[in-house]
Scaffold this active site. Structure first.
Site, PDB file in Angstrom:
ATOM      1  N   CYS A   1      -2.142  -1.765   5.874  1.00 30.37           N
ATOM      2  CA  CYS A   1      -3.141  -2.813   6.120  1.00 30.37           C
ATOM      3  C   CYS A   1      -2.472  -4.178   6.080  1.00 30.37           C
ATOM      4  O   CYS A   1      -2.692  -5.018   6.948  1.00 30.37           O
ATOM      5  CB  CYS A   1      -4.274  -2.733   5.094  1.00 30.37           C
ATOM      6  SG  CYS A   1      -5.301  -1.277   5.362  1.00 30.37           S
TER       7      CYS A   1
ATOM      8  N   GLU B   1      -9.479 -10.691   2.676  1.00 31.45           N
ATOM      9  CA  GLU B   1      -8.087 -10.982   2.325  1.00 31.45           C
ATOM     10  C   GLU B   1      -7.699 -12.404   2.733  1.00 31.45           C
ATOM     11  O   GLU B   1      -7.972 -12.828   3.849  1.00 31.45           O
ATOM     12  CB  GLU B   1      -7.141  -9.976   2.999  1.00 31.45           C
ATOM     13  CG  GLU B   1      -7.409  -8.519   2.638  1.00 31.45           C
ATOM     14  CD  GLU B   1      -7.169  -8.199   1.158  1.00 31.45           C
ATOM     15  OE1 GLU B   1      -6.563  -9.036   0.458  1.00 31.45           O
ATOM     16  OE2 GLU B   1      -7.595  -7.109   0.709  1.00 31.45           O
TER      17      GLU B   1
ATOM     18  N   HIS C   1     -10.895  -5.646   3.508  1.00 32.90           N
ATOM     19  CA  HIS C   1     -10.824  -4.303   2.934  1.00 32.90           C
ATOM     20  C   HIS C   1     -12.212  -3.864   2.464  1.00 32.90           C
ATOM     21  O   HIS C   1     -12.964  -4.682   1.915  1.00 32.90           O
ATOM     22  CB  HIS C   1      -9.877  -4.288   1.714  1.00 32.90           C
ATOM     23  CG  HIS C   1      -8.483  -3.849   2.036  1.00 32.90           C
ATOM     24  ND1 HIS C   1      -7.373  -4.652   1.813  1.00 32.90           N
ATOM     25  CD2 HIS C   1      -7.999  -2.677   2.543  1.00 32.90           C
ATOM     26  CE1 HIS C   1      -6.285  -3.987   2.176  1.00 32.90           C
ATOM     27  NE2 HIS C   1      -6.632  -2.795   2.618  1.00 32.90           N
TER      28      HIS C   1
HETATM   29  N1  PCA Z   1      -6.048   1.442   4.088  1.00 34.08           N
HETATM   30  C1  PCA Z   1      -4.626   1.438   3.876  1.00 34.08           C
HETATM   31  C2  PCA Z   1      -4.052   1.820   5.219  1.00 34.08           C
HETATM   32  C3  PCA Z   1      -5.175   2.400   5.996  1.00 34.08           C
HETATM   33  C4  PCA Z   1      -6.380   1.998   5.266  1.00 34.08           C
HETATM   34  O1  PCA Z   1      -7.554   2.140   5.647  1.00 34.08           O
HETATM   35  C5  PCA Z   1      -4.108   0.126   3.277  1.00 34.08           C
HETATM   36  O2  PCA Z   1      -4.844  -0.520   2.519  1.00 34.08           O
HETATM   37  O3  PCA Z   1      -2.969  -0.259   3.525  1.00 34.08           O
END
Ligand code: PCA
Length: 207
Positions: free
Chosen positions: A142, A79, A166
């Site tokens: 997140c 990100e 992610h």
């Molecule tokens: N993904 C979510 C919240 C917890 C996770 O593992 C997100 O992308 O916000």
């Protein structure tokens, strides 16, 4: 160096979360000269955020790498930017659902990751791990954690590296949901994060 690595517990009906699996499998032995603090956080927009604020203020880490699952992403997503906005499409695991509200009232609209994003992307490509530089971490927990980490890191003179990666879901999550959507094997996600940590350490050493 002091390195914080976080993941999240399962959410949205899943039994596992790739980010938690990676955090639990990373071995300290890979980074013997460094202190690695690992934590799987609850999917709770109050508890997880408070923990992050506290660990930054108490530990003043050199590197903070936060991980989470992105349910529909086919590749590892490094990100680039956190936005100061929350709009939860589903409630968190404690039932909190925040709409159209800022993460930090006095914060700026967006904050860039301070991880060496392009270097991590190149390092992953070099070893053949599919990855991308992503321009949105969403508007759920997140992104909230990512923004919080960056915002509170700014209070220190000592500059740290702070950012979010992610991961795609695990194959067993897709099989369980009977969905036709992307996944990544745990070994590949684990390797990606080991390389990301190594890249951050090298870049920090290089100043
Ligand atoms: N993904 C979510 C919240 C917890 C996770 O593992 C997100 O992308 O916000």
């Amino acid at each position: 160096m002091k390195i914080i690595l976080t993941g999240f517990e399962p959410f949205n009906g899943s039994k596992v979360n790739p980010s938690a699996e990676v955090v639990n499998r990373i071995t300290h032995g890979l980074f013997p000269e460094h202190k690695l603090i690992r934590r799987v956080l609850p999917v709770d927009s109050v508890v997880a955020i408070d923990w992050m604020k506290r660990v930054i203020l108490d530990q003043q880490p050199d590197i903070i790498i936060m991980l989470g699952e992105a349910s529909l992403r086919p590749v590892v997503s490094i990100e680039k930017i956190a936005v100061n906005w929350m709009d939860f499409q589903i409630p968190d695991n404690s039932g909190n659902q925040l709409f159209d509200t800022s993460v930090v009232k006095e914060g700026t609209d967006g904050l860039f990751s301070t991880l060496p994003v392009s270097e991590i992307f190149s390092a992953l490509k070099t070893v053949g791990i599919p990855a991308e530089i992503s321009l949105t971490a969403g508007a759920f927990l997140c992104n909230q954690l990512f923004y919080t980490g960056l915002f509170y890191s700014k209070f220190f003179e000592k500059k740290n590296q702070c950012g979010f990666i992610h991961l795609p879901p695990l194959p067993e999550q897709i099989v369980e949901k009977d969905a036709a959507s992307p996944s990544m094997h745990i070994e590949l996600s684990l390797k990606a994060i080991e390389i990301a940590i190594q890249t951050c350490i090298e870049s920090k050493k290089a100043g």
